[in-house]
Design a protein around this motif. Structure first.
Motif, mmCIF file in Angstrom:
data_model
loop_
_atom_site.group_PDB
_atom_site.id
_atom_site.type_symbol
_atom_site.label_atom_id
_atom_site.label_comp_id
_atom_site.label_asym_id
_atom_site.label_seq_id
_atom_site.Cartn_x
_atom_site.Cartn_y
_atom_site.Cartn_z
ATOM 1 N N VAL A 198 0.823 -1.214 0.000
ATOM 2 C CA VAL A 198 0.000 0.000 0.000
ATOM 3 C C VAL A 198 0.857 1.263 0.000
ATOM 4 O O VAL A 198 0.717 2.123 -0.850
ATOM 5 N N PRO B 48 -2.240 4.506 7.352
ATOM 6 C CA PRO B 48 -3.639 4.290 6.963
ATOM 7 C C PRO B 48 -4.556 4.532 8.166
ATOM 8 O O PRO B 48 -4.183 4.239 9.293
ATOM 9 N N GLN C 99 -3.996 -3.982 12.338
ATOM 10 C CA GLN C 99 -2.595 -3.866 11.904
ATOM 11 C C GLN C 99 -1.722 -4.812 12.720
ATOM 12 O O GLN C 99 -1.721 -4.765 13.949
ATOM 13 N N PHE D 299 3.485 -0.699 4.671
ATOM 14 C CA PHE D 299 2.172 -1.292 4.913
ATOM 15 C C PHE D 299 1.776 -2.203 3.752
ATOM 16 O O PHE D 299 1.771 -1.772 2.603
ATOM 17 N N GLU E 148 -1.383 -4.615 2.536
ATOM 18 C CA GLU E 148 -2.780 -4.967 2.813
ATOM 19 C C GLU E 148 -3.004 -6.442 2.465
ATOM 20 O O GLU E 148 -2.641 -6.894 1.380
ATOM 21 N N LYS F 271 -7.679 -7.346 1.925
ATOM 22 C CA LYS F 271 -8.518 -6.178 2.261
ATOM 23 C C LYS F 271 -9.117 -6.256 3.678
ATOM 24 O O LYS F 271 -10.103 -5.601 3.997
ATOM 25 N N TYR G 266 -3.637 -5.274 7.786
ATOM 26 C CA TYR G 266 -2.321 -4.865 7.290
ATOM 27 C C TYR G 266 -1.224 -5.655 7.993
ATOM 28 O O TYR G 266 -1.312 -5.897 9.199
ATOM 29 N N VAL H 136 2.484 -4.776 8.899
ATOM 30 C CA VAL H 136 3.246 -3.526 8.998
ATOM 31 C C VAL H 136 4.709 -3.869 9.250
ATOM 32 O O VAL H 136 5.042 -4.472 10.275
#
Length: 198
Positions: free
Chosen positions: A10, A20, A26, A65, A67, A70, A73, A75
């Motif tokens: 992302v 985000p 996350q 990040f 994804e 959907k 995340y 990280v």
């Protein structure tokens, strides 16, 4: 369930405004520059080179990040403890990390990756404390399991637990980014906490 094949890079964040803010869970990964953090993320995602694997440690200087399906995340936090980086750069990393950990509701779960062969460093202890202060669920991934003898395993895990002053409820998962050992345990924890988040 989480479809790990649906992965999209992302953004790389260099400041708080880049994080985000869509309220997706996350899952953060931290570790020293040469501990195999990118390889660990790649192994979890069944990808070869998704998170960049560099020959020179210290390649991840932003917060990256990814994804997943959907729904969440991954990280990738900046690697730490690499001596050849200037103090100014280290300070910038520290500030960025501070901002990430201080952000409201960003973090769902944290993983800190350490090298199972070595006693954790002072930087590792600092990172552990950062995670513990957030109060979010947290686990240690003890990478490079394929590089030690079975007879060394118990002692290595105990050294990690003692050095990092880990509470009883923090799991230490023996892992091999090379061979895939420990992958199922890590993914099970991730799914559990993403599920709880909903």
């Amino acid at each position: 369930m989480l479809n790990l094949h649906l992965v999209e890079f992302v953004r790389s964040a260099v400041k708080t405004a880049d994080f985000p803010n869509d309220n997706l869970p996350q899952i953060a990964f931290a570790g020293k520059s040469n501990v195999g953090k990118s390889s660990t993320i790649n192994r979890l995602l069944n990808r070869k080179n998704f998170a960049r694997v560099g020959n020179a440690p210290g390649k991840t200087i932003h917060i990256n990040f990814f994804e997943i399906d959907k729904k969440a995340y991954f990280v990738d936090l900046p690697g730490y403890g690499y001596a050849k980086v200037s103090k100014k750069e280290r300070d910038r990393w520290g500030k960025l990390m501070d901002e990430y950990f201080a952000s409201d509701d960003t973090l769902t779960m944290g993983f800190q990756i350490v090298d199972i062969r070595h006693k954790p460093t002072a930087d590792d202890v600092t990172m552990t404390n950062w995670f513990l202060q957030t109060g979010v669920p947290f686990a240690i991934i003890a990478n490079k399991l394929d590089k030690i003898k079975k007879s060394q395993l118990e002692g290595s895990l105990q050294t990690i637990r003692t050095t990092l002053h880990l509470p009883e409820n923090v799991p230490v998962i023996p892992f091999s980014a090379e061979k895939g050992n420990g992958k199922d345990e890590v993914l099970a924890l991730i799914l559990e906490h993403i599920h709880e988040e909903k």
